[in-house]
Design a protein around this motif. Structure first.
Motif, PDB file in Angstrom:
ATOM      1  N   GLN A  48       0.834  -1.214   0.000  1.00 16.13           N
ATOM      2  CA  GLN A  48       0.000   0.000   0.000  1.00 16.13           C
ATOM      3  C   GLN A  48       0.862   1.255   0.000  1.00 16.13           C
TER       4      GLN A  48
ATOM      5  N   TRP B  20       2.219   1.617  -3.533  1.00 19.19           N
ATOM      6  CA  TRP B  20       1.222   2.082  -4.506  1.00 19.19           C
ATOM      7  C   TRP B  20       1.066   3.596  -4.415  1.00 19.19           C
ATOM      8  N   CYS B  21       1.038   4.118  -3.207  1.00 19.63           N
ATOM      9  CA  CYS B  21       0.967   5.575  -3.036  1.00 19.63           C
ATOM     10  C   CYS B  21       2.227   6.249  -3.578  1.00 19.63           C
TER      11      CYS B  21
ATOM     12  N   ASN C  84      -3.494   5.099   3.909  1.00 26.33           N
ATOM     13  CA  ASN C  84      -4.252   6.079   3.117  1.00 26.33           C
ATOM     14  C   ASN C  84      -4.453   7.383   3.888  1.00 26.33           C
TER      15      ASN C  84
ATOM     16  N   TRP D 279       7.410  11.133   1.324  1.00 27.03           N
ATOM     17  CA  TRP D 279       6.793   9.799   1.352  1.00 27.03           C
ATOM     18  C   TRP D 279       7.845   8.694   1.420  1.00 27.03           C
TER      19      TRP D 279
ATOM     20  N   PHE E  61      -1.220   9.350   3.904  1.00 32.25           N
ATOM     21  CA  PHE E  61      -1.007   9.982   2.602  1.00 32.25           C
ATOM     22  C   PHE E  61      -1.818  11.277   2.510  1.00 32.25           C
TER      23      PHE E  61
END
Length: 322
Positions: free
Chosen positions: A162, A165-166, A249, A204, A252
């Protein structure tokens, strides 16, 4: 990327580098646009005002990328050789070679930027297409990175997947804004977006290094386990996995919101610190003997500062054709 500490540092240090470059670009793009909004053309990189430190930005990119390349290929492994005796790549070293390709692309980009600028200095004018070529090389870096993370030999599953993917979404945004910069060299919005994306890329990467490989920061209900010679996060049950992905999520979104506010605050601060230069022009005498007047042309396109030809202040050397 080896053990827990190496995996964490291997993300945090490159993340710090991306953030620093993005912040440097953001400040200078806003400053340049604030001083000369009508004559603004976005440089690909920004030299340091002092001549002896002119190439500090590309030099740091080359040095950091070369160091990371050496770490990936030769350091923190049972053997310092990146290949087996028969010349093949060991299965547990594939991800190191993939990461090293990204470092190599960064070295090519930064080295080309220095070379093209030195050619400009020797010729007294920019090489044709130099700006577009530099941005194209920067786009290659992000395209290479996106390709590597999308088709990674490491199976990024669960929470780690995850996060990655971000990361791919951020890298795709960096790629898109770099390509847009080729076609829209005078677009301040594209330049700010590209700088912000590079900053967020760094943030990130650092978040991944901390949240995935620092045991104390692993989401509740999950734990670190060693798989195929590397540490990764596994969760106890489907409920814990769903919760951990939701937290990714949320993080993010939080960091994206914080970065948006930061960019806005930076814009307001820099614009107040560097107001637009005011230029004056004399109107020609009107027929019929009318008195000659003066008008203030605020933010006059191409107006030189202090009567010189330096349109962009310290960054005139990067003014190249559109």
């Amino acid at each position: 990327m080896g053990g827990t500490s190496r995996s964490s540092i291997g993300h945090i240090l490159p993340g710090t580098g991306f953030f620093a470059v993005g912040l440097w670009h953001l400040f200078n793009h806003i400053r340049l646009f604030s001083l000369r909004p009508d004559s603004y053309v976005a440089p690909v990189w920004f030299p340091v005002p002092r001549a002896r430190w002119r190439y500090l930005e590309p030099a740091l990119v080359i040095a950091g990328s070369a160091l990371e390349f050496a770490m990936e290929m030769f350091v923190d492994h049972s053997t310092f050789l990146p290949f087996d005796a028969d010349g093949s790549i060991p299965a547990d070293r594939l991800h190191n070679h993939e990461h090293a390709i990204i470092c190599l692309s960064l070295v090519v980009y930064a080295g080309a930027a220095v070379h093209l600028d030195r050619r400009r200095s020797s010729r007294g004018r920019p090489a044709p297409g130099a700006r577009a070529l530099c941005l194209l090389l920067a786009s290659v870096v992000f395209a290479q990175e996106l390709l590597v993370f999308h088709f990674h030999s490491t199976n990024h599953a669960g929470v780690e997947g995850q996060f990655h993917w971000c990361l791919q979404a951020v890298v795709a945004a960096c790629l898109a804004t770099s390509l847009l910069g080729i076609g829209f060299p005078r677009s301040f919005a594209v330049s700010v977006a590209r700088s912000a994306c590079v900053m967020f890329h760094g943030v990130w990467l650092a978040v991944i290094g901390a949240m995935v490989w620092v045991p104390a920061l692993v989401p509740k209900g999950c734990y670190l386990v060693r798989v195929d010679g590397r540490d990764t996060v596994r969760c106890r049950g489907e409920a814990s996995l769903r919760r951990a992905k939701a937290l990714v999520n949320l993080q993010f979104g939080w960091y994206l919101s914080f970065l948006t506010v930061f960019v806005l605050a930076m814009y307001l601060y820099v614009c107040s610190r560097y107001p637009a230069h005011q230029a004056y022009a004399r109107l020609p005498t009107v027929a019929g003997g009318e008195e000659e007047g003066h008008v203030e042309e605020a933010r006059k396109c191409g107006a030189p500062r202090d009567g010189g030809g330096d349109v962009h202040g310290d960054f005139a050397s990067l003014e190249i054709e559109v």
